[in-house]
Write a protein that holds these residues in place. Sequence first.
Motif: not given
Length: 232
Positions: A155-171, A183-187
């Motif tokens: 999952a490529a996510e644009t959420l820059s907050d690591p904890e929010q990114r992890r939670d989204r990845a968990r769901r 999960v990786n940060l895609a900015d």
Amino acid sequence: ALSLLAPEDLTGMRVVVSAGGTREPIDPVRFLGNRSSGRQGVALAAEAAARGAEVELVAANITADVLAEARHPRITVRTVGTAAQLGEAMRDAAASADVVIMAAAVADYRPAEASDQKLTKESGILDRIDLVENADIVAGLAASRPQGQTIVAFAAETLSDPEQRRDRARRKRERKGVDLLAVNLADAEHGFEKADNAIEIIGEGGAVVASADGSKRQVARALWDAVQRTRS
Ligand code: CTP
Ligand code: CA
């Protein structure tokens, strides 16, 4: 000495890796696509082959220079274009695989119908495209997987907050029913179309089971290590 450089710890394993990004035709000259180069998926295939696995690489719209990195006697390449074609190739290849890694970026929607003629401004119908949702390929594979098969999603996510990114990845991991979700940060600085990548791998119970930061090959190495640990 060679075995120290490249431990063949995946010998005998059959793996399927999808890479690249799907393109959904609008008309003969246009498509809906995404920025995935396929580099991370190709690195995963190359790393697995180097470690002894038999690899099927399902390549969606990867340029020849990137695909050249996957040239190896133990890698077979199948090329696909659309999400529907990718789904069909994955279901076929996954049937006999020990590990499936879904690194391709799949279009979430496709045009309800592709025109066989080029759409024009003159026609007045080019300002709106009706879309229909594509089936979730990896969730489908996870729902009907053979016994003992390990499935990994990305999952490529644009959420820059690591904890929010992890939670989204968990769901996302729970929703898809996969074993691991990378999960990786895609900015603008990270992820798509870049040589380097940084990932966290979410496993059982939402735990961060590994993280890696570096070249896509280094990230691939860490991911196969994590796959090995979950299987042992
Ligand atoms: N995936 C898939 N089939 C789809 C969409 C996504 O198999 N139709 C896979 C991707 O290959 C990836 C994982 O699901 O391994 C996560 O993709 P992502 O786009 O992050 O998930 P989505 O469920 O589409 O959620 P989002 O709304 O965030 O795009
Ligand atoms: Ca998506």
